[in-house]
Design a protein around this motif. Structure first.
Motif, PDB file in Angstrom:
ATOM      1  N   ALA A 127       9.870  -4.678   6.463  1.00  0.00           N
ATOM      2  CA  ALA A 127       9.743  -5.128   5.080  1.00  0.00           C
ATOM      3  C   ALA A 127      10.971  -4.715   4.265  1.00  0.00           C
ATOM      4  O   ALA A 127      11.523  -5.520   3.512  1.00  0.00           O
ATOM      5  CB  ALA A 127       8.474  -4.563   4.447  1.00  0.00           C
ATOM      6  N   MET A 128      11.413  -3.466   4.412  1.00  0.00           N
ATOM      7  CA  MET A 128      12.580  -2.990   3.667  1.00  0.00           C
ATOM      8  C   MET A 128      13.835  -3.772   4.048  1.00  0.00           C
ATOM      9  O   MET A 128      14.628  -4.147   3.188  1.00  0.00           O
ATOM     10  CB  MET A 128      12.804  -1.492   3.906  1.00  0.00           C
ATOM     11  CG  MET A 128      11.810  -0.610   3.187  1.00  0.00           C
ATOM     12  SD  MET A 128      11.794  -0.825   1.400  1.00  0.00           S
ATOM     13  CE  MET A 128      13.427  -0.299   0.976  1.00  0.00           C
ATOM     14  N   ALA A 129      14.004  -4.035   5.350  1.00  0.00           N
ATOM     15  CA  ALA A 129      15.175  -4.793   5.806  1.00  0.00           C
ATOM     16  C   ALA A 129      15.140  -6.205   5.221  1.00  0.00           C
ATOM     17  O   ALA A 129      16.168  -6.713   4.744  1.00  0.00           O
ATOM     18  CB  ALA A 129      15.219  -4.834   7.330  1.00  0.00           C
ATOM     19  N   HIS A 130      13.989  -6.825   5.237  1.00  0.00           N
ATOM     20  CA  HIS A 130      13.854  -8.183   4.691  1.00  0.00           C
ATOM     21  C   HIS A 130      14.156  -8.196   3.199  1.00  0.00           C
ATOM     22  O   HIS A 130      14.900  -9.060   2.717  1.00  0.00           O
ATOM     23  CB  HIS A 130      12.447  -8.726   4.971  1.00  0.00           C
ATOM     24  CG  HIS A 130      12.213 -10.092   4.416  1.00  0.00           C
ATOM     25  ND1 HIS A 130      12.785 -11.213   4.959  1.00  0.00           N
ATOM     26  CD2 HIS A 130      11.514 -10.509   3.335  1.00  0.00           C
ATOM     27  CE1 HIS A 130      12.432 -12.276   4.245  1.00  0.00           C
ATOM     28  NE2 HIS A 130      11.646 -11.872   3.251  1.00  0.00           N
TER      29      HIS A 130
ATOM     30  N   THR B 156       3.560   2.279  14.239  1.00  0.00           N
ATOM     31  CA  THR B 156       3.485   0.835  14.003  1.00  0.00           C
ATOM     32  C   THR B 156       3.626   0.557  12.507  1.00  0.00           C
ATOM     33  O   THR B 156       4.315  -0.383  12.096  1.00  0.00           O
ATOM     34  CB  THR B 156       2.162   0.258  14.550  1.00  0.00           C
ATOM     35  OG1 THR B 156       2.108   0.513  15.946  1.00  0.00           O
ATOM     36  CG2 THR B 156       2.040  -1.218  14.280  1.00  0.00           C
ATOM     37  N   VAL B 157       2.982   1.362  11.691  1.00  0.00           N
ATOM     38  CA  VAL B 157       3.119   1.222  10.240  1.00  0.00           C
ATOM     39  C   VAL B 157       4.579   1.418   9.859  1.00  0.00           C
ATOM     40  O   VAL B 157       5.126   0.655   9.054  1.00  0.00           O
ATOM     41  CB  VAL B 157       2.193   2.209   9.485  1.00  0.00           C
ATOM     42  CG1 VAL B 157       2.495   2.213   7.997  1.00  0.00           C
ATOM     43  CG2 VAL B 157       0.742   1.875   9.740  1.00  0.00           C
ATOM     44  N   ASP B 158       5.243   2.422  10.456  1.00  0.00           N
ATOM     45  CA  ASP B 158       6.659   2.665  10.178  1.00  0.00           C
ATOM     46  C   ASP B 158       7.508   1.437  10.518  1.00  0.00           C
ATOM     47  O   ASP B 158       8.426   1.090   9.771  1.00  0.00           O
ATOM     48  CB  ASP B 158       7.165   3.875  10.957  1.00  0.00           C
ATOM     49  CG  ASP B 158       6.626   5.185  10.425  1.00  0.00           C
ATOM     50  OD1 ASP B 158       6.187   5.218   9.253  1.00  0.00           O
ATOM     51  OD2 ASP B 158       6.643   6.177  11.172  1.00  0.00           O
TER      52      ASP B 158
ATOM     53  N   ARG C  17      -0.502   7.498   7.404  1.00  0.00           N
ATOM     54  CA  ARG C  17      -1.636   7.721   8.320  1.00  0.00           C
ATOM     55  C   ARG C  17      -2.898   7.029   7.829  1.00  0.00           C
ATOM     56  O   ARG C  17      -3.673   6.498   8.622  1.00  0.00           O
ATOM     57  CB  ARG C  17      -1.880   9.217   8.496  1.00  0.00           C
ATOM     58  CG  ARG C  17      -0.770   9.910   9.279  1.00  0.00           C
ATOM     59  CD  ARG C  17      -0.992  11.370   9.271  1.00  0.00           C
ATOM     60  NE  ARG C  17      -0.906  11.799   7.866  1.00  0.00           N
ATOM     61  CZ  ARG C  17      -0.394  12.929   7.446  1.00  0.00           C
ATOM     62  NH1 ARG C  17       0.052  13.789   8.286  1.00  0.00           N
ATOM     63  NH2 ARG C  17      -0.340  13.218   6.162  1.00  0.00           N
ATOM     64  N   ASP C  18      -3.110   7.017   6.514  1.00  0.00           N
ATOM     65  CA  ASP C  18      -4.272   6.331   5.952  1.00  0.00           C
ATOM     66  C   ASP C  18      -4.159   4.819   6.156  1.00  0.00           C
ATOM     67  O   ASP C  18      -5.146   4.143   6.451  1.00  0.00           O
ATOM     68  CB  ASP C  18      -4.425   6.644   4.462  1.00  0.00           C
ATOM     69  CG  ASP C  18      -4.734   8.109   4.200  1.00  0.00           C
ATOM     70  OD1 ASP C  18      -5.306   8.757   5.106  1.00  0.00           O
ATOM     71  OD2 ASP C  18      -4.414   8.594   3.104  1.00  0.00           O
ATOM     72  N   ILE C  19      -2.953   4.299   5.998  1.00  0.00           N
ATOM     73  CA  ILE C  19      -2.726   2.875   6.230  1.00  0.00           C
ATOM     74  C   ILE C  19      -2.963   2.555   7.702  1.00  0.00           C
ATOM     75  O   ILE C  19      -3.625   1.560   8.035  1.00  0.00           O
ATOM     76  CB  ILE C  19      -1.303   2.462   5.796  1.00  0.00           C
ATOM     77  CG1 ILE C  19      -1.136   2.668   4.289  1.00  0.00           C
ATOM     78  CG2 ILE C  19      -1.015   1.015   6.186  1.00  0.00           C
ATOM     79  CD1 ILE C  19       0.299   2.546   3.798  1.00  0.00           C
ATOM     80  N   ALA C  20      -2.456   3.413   8.579  1.00  0.00           N
ATOM     81  CA  ALA C  20      -2.645   3.208  10.022  1.00  0.00           C
ATOM     82  C   ALA C  20      -4.134   3.206  10.361  1.00  0.00           C
ATOM     83  O   ALA C  20      -4.605   2.366  11.138  1.00  0.00           O
ATOM     84  CB  ALA C  20      -1.915   4.282  10.812  1.00  0.00           C
TER      85      ALA C  20
ATOM     86  N   LEU D 213       0.823  -1.212   0.000  1.00  0.00           N
ATOM     87  CA  LEU D 213       0.000   0.000   0.000  1.00  0.00           C
ATOM     88  C   LEU D 213       0.856   1.261   0.000  1.00  0.00           C
ATOM     89  O   LEU D 213       0.550   2.237  -0.690  1.00  0.00           O
ATOM     90  CB  LEU D 213      -0.945   0.008   1.197  1.00  0.00           C
ATOM     91  CG  LEU D 213      -2.084  -1.003   1.168  1.00  0.00           C
ATOM     92  CD1 LEU D 213      -2.838  -1.003   2.491  1.00  0.00           C
ATOM     93  CD2 LEU D 213      -3.024  -0.724   0.010  1.00  0.00           C
ATOM     94  N   TYR D 214       1.929   1.226   0.779  1.00  0.00           N
ATOM     95  CA  TYR D 214       2.776   2.409   0.896  1.00  0.00           C
ATOM     96  C   TYR D 214       3.670   2.598  -0.329  1.00  0.00           C
ATOM     97  O   TYR D 214       3.723   3.678  -0.908  1.00  0.00           O
ATOM     98  CB  TYR D 214       3.623   2.317   2.171  1.00  0.00           C
ATOM     99  CG  TYR D 214       4.476   3.537   2.410  1.00  0.00           C
ATOM    100  CD1 TYR D 214       3.898   4.744   2.805  1.00  0.00           C
ATOM    101  CD2 TYR D 214       5.845   3.488   2.227  1.00  0.00           C
ATOM    102  CE1 TYR D 214       4.673   5.866   3.016  1.00  0.00           C
ATOM    103  CE2 TYR D 214       6.632   4.610   2.441  1.00  0.00           C
ATOM    104  CZ  TYR D 214       6.045   5.795   2.831  1.00  0.00           C
ATOM    105  OH  TYR D 214       6.811   6.911   3.034  1.00  0.00           O
TER     106      TYR D 214
END
Length: 172
Positions: A161-164, A153-155, A141-144, A132-133
């Protein structure tokens, strides 16, 4: 809504179509020599004309043929840009640029498959938030709000995800 009555100075769209379609086809055919392109440009004139208030036209003939001339000019500019790009790409032998090189296409597909596999390995919420991001460009904020959680929490999910992905793509 009552229909608009057409006067000679304010023809309807249908009247303009009947009157000018053959003349526009001839205009484009003389300049292009290709029936399909002439038909496409004639259709484009009428698509654009459909959004114009014909009551505001002083001279429908002048307006329509000015629009047709502008379409030809725009087409010519696009063709020149394409021609110049092709000529530059061909002339630049040092770049060895082959946009459809089969090995590059295969490598790109393999890379995309690696990203897709890495995304599937993520927990569902993390994967969805990331997509989504990063792909749908939704605001954090919309995702949150959609997940009924905080932006921090979204951050954390996005960072995970980026680290993975970095780890998995670095291994590839």
């Amino acid at each position: 809504m009552p229909s608009r009555s057409a006067t000679p100075s304010h023809p309807t769209f249908e009247q303009l179509n009947r009157r000018f379609r053959p003349a526009l086809m001839a205009f484009f055919l003389r300049r292009l020599g290709h029936h399909a392109e002439a038909e496409d440009l004639t259709q484009e004139v009428f698509v654009r004309l459909a959004s114009v208030d014909t009551d505001r036209m002083d001279s429908s003939e002048a307006y329509i043929f000015r629009m047709a001339a502008n379409l030809l000019r725009d087409r010519s500019r696009r063709e020149k840009v394409r021609f110049d790009y092709r000529a530059t790409a061909q002339a630049d032998e040092d770049a060895n640029l082959d946009l459809l090189d089969p090995s590059r296409v295969a490598a790109s597909r393999q890379s995309l498959e690696g990203v897709a596999t890495a995304l599937r390995e993520l927990p569902e919420d993390t994967r969805i938030m990331f997509v989504l991001y990063r792909l749908e460009h939704l605001d954090r904020r919309d995702i949150a709000a959609a997940f009924e959680t905080s932006a921090s929490t979204v951050d954390r999910h996005l960072a995970r995800a980026m680290a993975h992905l970095a780890r998995r793509m670095g291994d590839a």
